[in-house]
Design an enzyme around this catalytic site. Structure first.
Site, PDB file in Angstrom:
ATOM      1  CB  ALA A  89      -0.912   0.012   1.238  1.00 15.89           C
TER       2      ALA A  89
ATOM      3  N   GLY B 255       3.224   3.516  -5.701  1.00 10.30           N
ATOM      4  CA  GLY B 255       2.661   3.103  -6.979  1.00 10.30           C
ATOM      5  C   GLY B 255       1.165   2.873  -6.987  1.00 10.30           C
TER       6      GLY B 255
ATOM      7  CG  LEU C 128       9.486  -4.946   4.472  1.00 11.20           C
ATOM      8  CD1 LEU C 128       9.303  -5.014   5.985  1.00 11.20           C
ATOM      9  CD2 LEU C 128      10.074  -6.246   3.935  1.00 11.20           C
TER      10      LEU C 128
ATOM     11  CB  ALA D  90       2.777  -8.550   2.607  1.00 16.42           C
TER      12      ALA D  90
ATOM     13  CB  ILE E  30       3.281  -7.570  -3.169  1.00 13.52           C
ATOM     14  CG1 ILE E  30       2.513  -7.417  -1.854  1.00 13.52           C
ATOM     15  CG2 ILE E  30       4.744  -7.860  -2.878  1.00 13.52           C
ATOM     16  CD1 ILE E  30       2.660  -8.581  -0.915  1.00 13.52           C
TER      17      ILE E  30
ATOM     18  CE1 TYR F 123       2.282  -2.309 -19.705  1.00 11.93           C
ATOM     19  CE2 TYR F 123       4.289  -3.606 -19.901  1.00 11.93           C
ATOM     20  CZ  TYR F 123       3.480  -2.575 -20.343  1.00 11.93           C
ATOM     21  OH  TYR F 123       3.843  -1.826 -21.443  1.00 11.93           O
TER      22      TYR F 123
ATOM     23  CE1 TYR G  65       6.976  -6.099 -17.129  1.00  9.21           C
ATOM     24  CE2 TYR G  65       5.201  -7.649 -17.509  1.00  9.21           C
ATOM     25  CZ  TYR G  65       5.804  -6.706 -16.715  1.00  9.21           C
ATOM     26  OH  TYR G  65       5.258  -6.373 -15.505  1.00  9.21           O
TER      27      TYR G  65
ATOM     28  CB  THR H  39       7.747   1.692 -11.132  1.00 10.33           C
ATOM     29  OG1 THR H  39       8.209   0.599 -11.947  1.00 10.33           O
ATOM     30  CG2 THR H  39       6.290   1.981 -11.460  1.00 10.33           C
TER      31      THR H  39
END
Length: 396
Positions: A48, A51, A73, A111, A138, A224, A234, A274
């Site tokens: 949370a 991003g 974290l 988490a 996450i 994504y 990817y 990011t």
């Protein structure tokens, strides 16, 4: 202290508390300017602090009036070092939410561990009762399995064959060739273990067993796909294999929660700057060209705009609800045929040196710095600031 950005490879090792608070407030202001959402009321966001996870929490609170519990974290400031950006983001978010009269609490811990899951469930039972939206967002490089104790580390590699393409060297600002060797079977397995759906499914199972999932609860995780330019690294690489597992898991979760009329979705979001994407060869160059094309067409979106559109127009809009395959494409602007055609044309020109990307690179750098609270025009970076900032709900 006066805080400046410092780097180690692709990682920014400092963050600015005032700049991070400014970023959070900008996102809150955006949501408050939009129409209210008839959406969730008690929300758990796993991942949370930055991003899409942070943006989801902001939209749920200031768009739908939701109470939120965030899990992440992050590191507080210590020994003269700044806290992580996610710590400062959460401190600013909780302060703003509390001032506006909303419930907002956070748990800082791994988490992936059952201990944090149990702590989260206990807090839900005590203070919220039940949750009607669970966001799983996450982005971690490694995971220790809570039962076997095995630690997995994810890798960004192609599968099958090596892959050579163009990328941008962020230090020299030059377009260079990069070659990545294929992943081993163990590396593929480890990446799926970290970035796939196993932990998401474990969260939902434990939440349901504890009777803290409300009837009709929704859960969503983010993914994504991207364009053909990035497929080898990817979609067809280790990350793509993990995301395939994530989507398969969403179907299993749907079966598990159908008796409470629950719903599980995977949202395919657009490419964004990011810290994780900066470390993926090829992707930064693609992001620069994509931003140029989307900006020209007036279609570019950042995290908060994507998440508002996801909740307002898809998850909680009965006229445009997700279809039965439980895959929500919120990357629709990015993947428009005309957008991809223009990006591909620019890519070819950049690779043969017909056009430069100086302005694109500067814009990319500015967006990257903002992730850590730097580069905002309204923040005075030459002033002394207190680096030791507390999160209201976390005892030091």
């Amino acid at each position: 202290m006066i805080i400046k950005p410092k780097f180690r490879g692709f990682i920014c090792t400092t963050s600015h508390p005032v700049g991070c608070a400014h970023s959070v407030q900008e996102q809150i202001n955006y949501v408050k300017r939009q129409k209210p959402i008839q959406g969730p009321k008690n929300v758990l966001v796993i991942g949370a602090s930055t991003g899409y996870g942070l943006a989801s929490r902001i939209v749920a609170t200031f768009g739908s009036g939701a109470s939120t519990l965030g899990v992440f974290l992050e590191k507080p400031a210590s020994n003269g070092n700044t806290a992580t950006a996610g710590w400062y983001n959460t401190a600013a978010f909780e302060a703003a939410a509390t001032e506006a009269g909303y419930y907002a609490k956070s748990i800082n811990g791994d988490a992936f561990s059952d201990q944090v899951k149990e702590q989260t469930i206990a807090l839900i039972k005590e203070e919220l009762g039940q949750i009607d939206l669970v966001v799983y967002s996450i982005a971690a490089p490694r995971r220790t399995h809570p039962v076997s104790g095995e630690t997995f580390t994810s890798v960004i590699k192609p599968i099958g064959d090596s892959f050579t393409s163009k990328t941008v060297d962020m230090n020299s600002n030059e377009i260079v060739d990069v070659t990545l060797e294929p992943a081993s079977e163990q590396e593929i397995r480890s990446t799926v273990a970290v970035m796939g759906g196993e932990d998401w499914e474990r969260w939902i199972h434990l939440l349901k067993e504890a009777d803290v999932l409300a009837p009709g609860a929704t859960t969503i995780s983010y993914s994504y796909i991207g364009p053909k330019i990035t497929y080898p690294i990817y979609k067809e690489g280790t990350i793509g294999r993990a995301k395939d597992h994530l989507y398969t898991t969403s179907k299993e979760i749907n079966k598990h929660i159908e008796n409470i009329n629950g719903r599980a979705f995977v949202a395919v979001n657009k490419a964004l700057v990011t810290q994780a994407s900066a470390a993926i060869p090829v992707v930064p160059l693609y992001l620069m060209l994509l931003a140029r094309v989307l900006g020209k067409k007036g279609l570019d979106e950042n995290c908060i705009e994507q998440m508002y559109r996801l909740l307002a127009s898809r998850l909680y809009n009965t006229e445009n609800s997700p279809n039965e395959d439980h895959l929500i494409r919120i990357d629709d602007y990015e993947m428009q045929n005309d957008v991809q055609a223009e990006v591909s044309a620019l890519w070819e020109k950049v690779c043969i040196g017909e056009i430069d990307i100086v302005q694109d690179l500067e814009k990319y750098r500015k967006e990257f710095f903002k992730l850590f609270g730097f580069g905002f025009d309204d923040v005075h970076y030459e002033e002394d600031v207190k680096e030791d900032v507390s999160i209201l709900s976390i005892k030091s």
